[in-house]
Design a protein around this motif. Sequence first.
Motif, PDB file in Angstrom:
ATOM      1  N   TRP A  40       0.820  -1.216   0.000  1.00  0.00           N
ATOM      2  CA  TRP A  40       0.000   0.000   0.000  1.00  0.00           C
ATOM      3  C   TRP A  40       0.852   1.263   0.000  1.00  0.00           C
ATOM      4  O   TRP A  40       0.486   2.273  -0.616  1.00  0.00           O
ATOM      5  CB  TRP A  40      -0.971  -0.014   1.184  1.00  0.00           C
ATOM      6  N   GLN A  41       1.984   1.227   0.666  1.00  0.00           N
ATOM      7  CA  GLN A  41       2.878   2.386   0.623  1.00  0.00           C
ATOM      8  C   GLN A  41       3.459   2.562  -0.787  1.00  0.00           C
ATOM      9  O   GLN A  41       3.636   3.688  -1.266  1.00  0.00           O
ATOM     10  CB  GLN A  41       3.996   2.240   1.660  1.00  0.00           C
ATOM     11  N   ALA A  42       3.723   1.445  -1.456  1.00  0.00           N
ATOM     12  CA  ALA A  42       4.213   1.507  -2.839  1.00  0.00           C
ATOM     13  C   ALA A  42       3.144   2.090  -3.759  1.00  0.00           C
ATOM     14  O   ALA A  42       3.459   2.844  -4.695  1.00  0.00           O
ATOM     15  CB  ALA A  42       4.621   0.111  -3.311  1.00  0.00           C
ATOM     16  N   TYR A  43       1.886   1.744  -3.503  1.00  0.00           N
ATOM     17  CA  TYR A  43       0.778   2.315  -4.284  1.00  0.00           C
ATOM     18  C   TYR A  43       0.750   3.834  -4.148  1.00  0.00           C
ATOM     19  O   TYR A  43       0.667   4.562  -5.141  1.00  0.00           O
ATOM     20  CB  TYR A  43      -0.547   1.710  -3.795  1.00  0.00           C
ATOM     21  N   ASN A  44       0.852   4.320  -2.918  1.00  0.00           N
ATOM     22  CA  ASN A  44       0.822   5.765  -2.707  1.00  0.00           C
ATOM     23  C   ASN A  44       2.061   6.444  -3.289  1.00  0.00           C
ATOM     24  O   ASN A  44       1.972   7.550  -3.823  1.00  0.00           O
ATOM     25  CB  ASN A  44       0.668   6.092  -1.215  1.00  0.00           C
ATOM     26  N   GLN A  45       3.211   5.788  -3.200  1.00  0.00           N
ATOM     27  CA  GLN A  45       4.417   6.358  -3.797  1.00  0.00           C
ATOM     28  C   GLN A  45       4.269   6.448  -5.308  1.00  0.00           C
ATOM     29  O   GLN A  45       4.729   7.416  -5.940  1.00  0.00           O
ATOM     30  CB  GLN A  45       5.648   5.524  -3.431  1.00  0.00           C
ATOM     31  N   CYS A  46       3.616   5.468  -5.888  1.00  0.00           N
ATOM     32  CA  CYS A  46       3.346   5.471  -7.327  1.00  0.00           C
ATOM     33  C   CYS A  46       2.505   6.689  -7.706  1.00  0.00           C
ATOM     34  O   CYS A  46       2.779   7.361  -8.706  1.00  0.00           O
ATOM     35  CB  CYS A  46       2.626   4.172  -7.712  1.00  0.00           C
ATOM     36  N   LEU A  47       1.492   6.985  -6.896  1.00  0.00           N
ATOM     37  CA  LEU A  47       0.651   8.164  -7.157  1.00  0.00           C
ATOM     38  C   LEU A  47       1.478   9.448  -7.067  1.00  0.00           C
ATOM     39  O   LEU A  47       1.349  10.339  -7.908  1.00  0.00           O
ATOM     40  CB  LEU A  47      -0.502   8.213  -6.147  1.00  0.00           C
ATOM     41  N   VAL A  48       2.324   9.535  -6.048  1.00  0.00           N
ATOM     42  CA  VAL A  48       3.172  10.717  -5.872  1.00  0.00           C
ATOM     43  C   VAL A  48       4.108  10.869  -7.070  1.00  0.00           C
ATOM     44  O   VAL A  48       4.297  11.970  -7.601  1.00  0.00           O
ATOM     45  CB  VAL A  48       3.974  10.622  -4.555  1.00  0.00           C
TER      46      VAL A  48
END
Length: 199
Positions: A40-48
């Motif tokens: 999930w942190q990777a998902y948010n980093q992807c968005l950033v």
Amino acid sequence: MAQQILNQDNNTMNDTQREIIERAIQNNGKVSDADYERAWQAYNQCLVDKGYNPQPLVQVEGIYLSSFDRDSIDNEELQQKFEQDVNSCLFGNVMEVQGLYTAGKDNPNLIAGQEAAVDCLHRRNLVPESYTLADFEREDTQYHDTFANSKDPFALDTRKKASEKLSFNLDDSVARLCLVANGAAYFFNKDQPRWHPFD
């Protein structure tokens, strides 16, 4: 299930998500809490990385809600790009991990859809034996209609009236886990903070 995910991978998963699934295979098909958080942190980093603010992440009984309430986008071209970017981040980083993790939490029979929620409610003795999928679907409709027909859908009284339509208690942690682990996490969507991806 984990092996099947790898076998059917059409290169939509990134290396990190693939590695998490591979580790799950070595762990009797279970995704660890640490790997779940990592996805999930990777998902948010992807968005950033794509130029958006991170999505506010909300957990119910340890499971992240994958849907969101966000600001509207007036520009159609920007709307399409946003949807493509979010889907790319979801499928690349977390979608398969989410399915495997939630199944490991409370879907031992790997039942699909809302029937899995009903099965869980039965296994946990939260509804009568006579309770069916049709009962669940009827109550689900009545629950959401109560909010839709209310002049003040955010009022505590509205939530109370809606909850009275259900045969199970939404405040019960076991019932909540049954719902979020088995395709009915939408009961909690209204608890999510609004996402402002652009400002």
